[in-house]
Design a protein around this motif. Structure first.
Motif, PDB file in Angstrom:
ATOM      1  N   UNK A  61       0.860  -1.160   0.018  1.00 33.78           N
ATOM      2  CA  UNK A  61      -0.072  -0.080   0.017  1.00 33.78           C
ATOM      3  C   UNK A  61       0.983   1.236   0.093  1.00 33.78           C
ATOM      4  N   UNK A  62       0.449   2.261  -0.248  1.00 33.06           N
ATOM      5  CA  UNK A  62       1.191   3.659  -0.242  1.00 33.06           C
ATOM      6  C   UNK A  62       1.627   3.853   1.187  1.00 33.06           C
ATOM      7  N   UNK A  63       0.868   3.381   2.285  1.00 38.92           N
ATOM      8  CA  UNK A  63       1.363   3.439   3.663  1.00 38.92           C
ATOM      9  C   UNK A  63       2.550   2.494   3.967  1.00 38.92           C
ATOM     10  N   UNK A  64       2.370   1.437   3.319  1.00 36.68           N
ATOM     11  CA  UNK A  64       3.600   0.344   3.342  1.00 36.68           C
ATOM     12  C   UNK A  64       4.905   1.004   2.706  1.00 36.68           C
ATOM     13  N   UNK A  65       4.680   1.600   1.617  1.00 35.67           N
ATOM     14  CA  UNK A  65       5.971   2.188   0.797  1.00 35.67           C
ATOM     15  C   UNK A  65       6.553   3.379   1.704  1.00 35.67           C
TER      16      UNK A  65
END
Length: 157
Positions: A121-125
């Motif tokens: 996810x963008x949060x993971x990135x």
């Protein structure tokens, strides 16, 4: 003293998003380990879009009918070693939509040195402590997800 420019190696890379707007990255062990988008060099007579689809089949076992190729989002140029010789790799990054179920590494024909695949996810990135290439991927994916696809390809570091 003369300096020479390394030979050019053109490459196509896919920024693969699924229906949940997660991006697919591949993990490699070399150079201390890193995550990167799928892709690779163009073959003779091949255009970038065709190479992108081929690389997804070779690296991830994705059937070409399951791939939706979108616009070129970015470009990156980097000098690095390939097969023990220095090249100047110019990469074009294409938005690619694929369902998560279409990714089947067991059917990959050339998995290279891929150690793992993962949907991010963008949060993971943004929270990643591991190296992720290209630099700026989270911002680019976020822009696309928010409907702000760049009119011209972004130049990445």
């Amino acid at each position: 003293m003369t300096t020479s420019t390394p030979p050019l190696r053109e490459a196509a890379r896919a920024i693969v998003l699924d229906a949940d707007d997660r991006v697919l990255l591949l993990r490699y062990d070399e150079n201390g380990g890193f995550w990167a988008t799928p892709g690779g060099s163009l073959e003779n007579g091949e255009d970038h879009a065709t190479a992108t689809i081929r690389e997804l089949r070779e690296e991830l076992g994705v059937d070409e009918k399951a791939v939706e190729i979108g616009p070129q989002l970015a470009e990156r140029s980097k000098d690095h070693l390939v097969g023990g010789r220095e090249v100047r790799q110019v990469e074009r990054y294409f938005l690619t939509r694929v369902s998560a179920a279409a990714v089947d590494p067991a059917h990959a024909t050339q998995p290279d040195n891929i150690r793992e695949t993962r949907w991010w996810t963008i949060s993971d990135l943004r929270a990643a402590t591991e190296t992720v290439y290209p630099v700026g991927l989270a911002d680019l994916v976020e822009a696309v997800v928010e409907g702000r696809t760049p009119a011209l390809p972004v130049v990445l570091d």
